[in-house]
Design an enzyme around this catalytic site. Structure first.
Site, PDB file in Angstrom:
ATOM      1  N   HIS A 194      -5.457   0.323  -0.374  1.00 26.98           N
ATOM      2  CA  HIS A 194      -6.114  -0.945   0.368  1.00 26.98           C
ATOM      3  C   HIS A 194      -7.511  -1.160   0.066  1.00 26.98           C
ATOM      4  CE1 HIS A 194      -2.449  -1.179   3.138  1.00 26.98           C
ATOM      5  NE2 HIS A 194      -2.844   0.095   3.563  1.00 26.98           N
ATOM      6  N   GLU A 213      -4.621  -3.766  -3.356  1.00 22.80           N
ATOM      7  CA  GLU A 213      -3.329  -4.274  -2.773  1.00 22.80           C
ATOM      8  C   GLU A 213      -2.537  -4.483  -4.047  1.00 22.80           C
ATOM      9  OE1 GLU A 213      -3.482  -2.947  -0.125  1.00 22.80           O
ATOM     10  OE2 GLU A 213      -3.694  -4.520   1.646  1.00 22.80           O
ATOM     11  N   SER A 219       0.492   3.473   1.264  1.00 17.53           N
ATOM     12  CA  SER A 219      -0.631   3.420   2.190  1.00 17.53           C
ATOM     13  C   SER A 219      -0.755   4.815   2.837  1.00 17.53           C
ATOM     14  CB  SER A 219      -0.305   2.520   3.566  1.00 17.53           C
ATOM     15  OG  SER A 219      -1.275   2.396   4.300  1.00 17.53           O
ATOM     16  N   ALA A 220      -0.326   5.301   4.197  1.00  9.13           N
ATOM     17  CA  ALA A 220      -0.534   6.613   4.647  1.00  9.13           C
ATOM     18  C   ALA A 220       0.258   7.410   3.902  1.00  9.13           C
ATOM     19  CB  ALA A 220      -0.083   6.551   6.136  1.00  9.13           C
ATOM     20  N   GLY A 232       1.157   3.604   7.703  1.00  8.30           N
ATOM     21  CA  GLY A 232       0.874   3.309   9.025  1.00  8.30           C
ATOM     22  C   GLY A 232      -0.379   4.225   9.229  1.00  8.30           C
TER      23      GLY A 232
END
Length: 241
Positions: A158, A193, A121-122, A88
């Protein structure tokens, strides 16, 4: 210590959250006899916390409870068998970890009790020393940069090195090179990714569902692509394979 640091939560066209890493995660869950996990979903701004927990329970086959239900978030971490930190917005997530008093409890759980940490991700960003190499916008006025520091190097999830037609701004490579120029003693691991770093004990492994490599950005050193973690051996206190 056991860390799964994933670049992203899903691959394009993939329905299942964390599906590309499912075999590695299930193997760890079975090996450690884990039956439940605590989800830290604070990075989610436009998604439902409980739905994210349900999605993870479906993938992992264990009970997953969002920490926002806990009367004491710190106590929830102290009792956790496994810690999941969702993707997020990294700025929101890191701010909430500090505001909720979770930095030290997570560090102690992972380092002292050997609780597995799975972040994408985050959730991958905040496992590093700081969130200075996130791609996200600082959506809150109050900004906290130091993060959990479980992994010793900065990570850029990413990561993409494609050149977009008509885009006149700096490329990701240029931005990461700028970071290293300003911070010449630091290095950045760029994860594409569908890839992850797995720390298990004193060993570090790399996996890519797309059979792609990662890059390491260092000031004054030519950036190269690698397919195993041997390139990280001089930089991290783990045995690289």
């Amino acid at each position: 210590m056991e860390l799964f640091l994933l670049s992203n939560g899903k691959l394009s066209g993939e329905a299942e959250l964390l599906g590309y890493a499912k075999s590695q995660l299930l193997a760890m869950i079975e090996r450690r006899k884990i039956t439940s996990a605590v989800l830290i979903p604070y990075a989610l701004i436009r998604s439902d916390y409980d739905q994210r927990a349900q999605d993870l329970a479906q993938t992992l086959g264990i009970k997953v409870t969002s920490i926002h239900h806990a009367e004491s978030p710190a106590e929830a971490i102290a009792q956790a068998e496994c810690i999941l930190i969702s993707g997020g917005n990294t700025w929101m997530l890191n701010q909430m970890l500090h505001e909720k008093g979770l930095i030290v409890p997570i560090q102690r759980a992972v380092r002292e009790r050997q609780v597995p940490y799975i972040g994408w991700s985050a959730g991958c960003n905040v496992a590093t020393p700081s969130i200075r190499t996130t791609n996200d916008m600082p959506v809150r006025n109050s900004v906290v940069l130091p993060a959990l520091g479980l992994f010793p190097l900065q990570i850029n999830p990413h990561y993409i090195d494609a050149h977009i037609s008509g885009h006149m701004g700096e490329t990701r490579d240029e931005r990461l090179a700028e970071f290293c120029a300003v911070n010449p003693s630091e290095s950045v691991v760029a994860l594409r990714e569908g890839s992850l770093l797995h720390v298990s004990g004193n060993e570090l492994h790399y996996f890519s569902a797309k059979q792609q490599g990662f890059k390491v950005f260092r000031h004054g050193v030519e950036t190269q692509e690698y397919h195993d973690t041997l390139a990280l051996r001089p930089l991290v206190p783990f045995t690289c394979h």
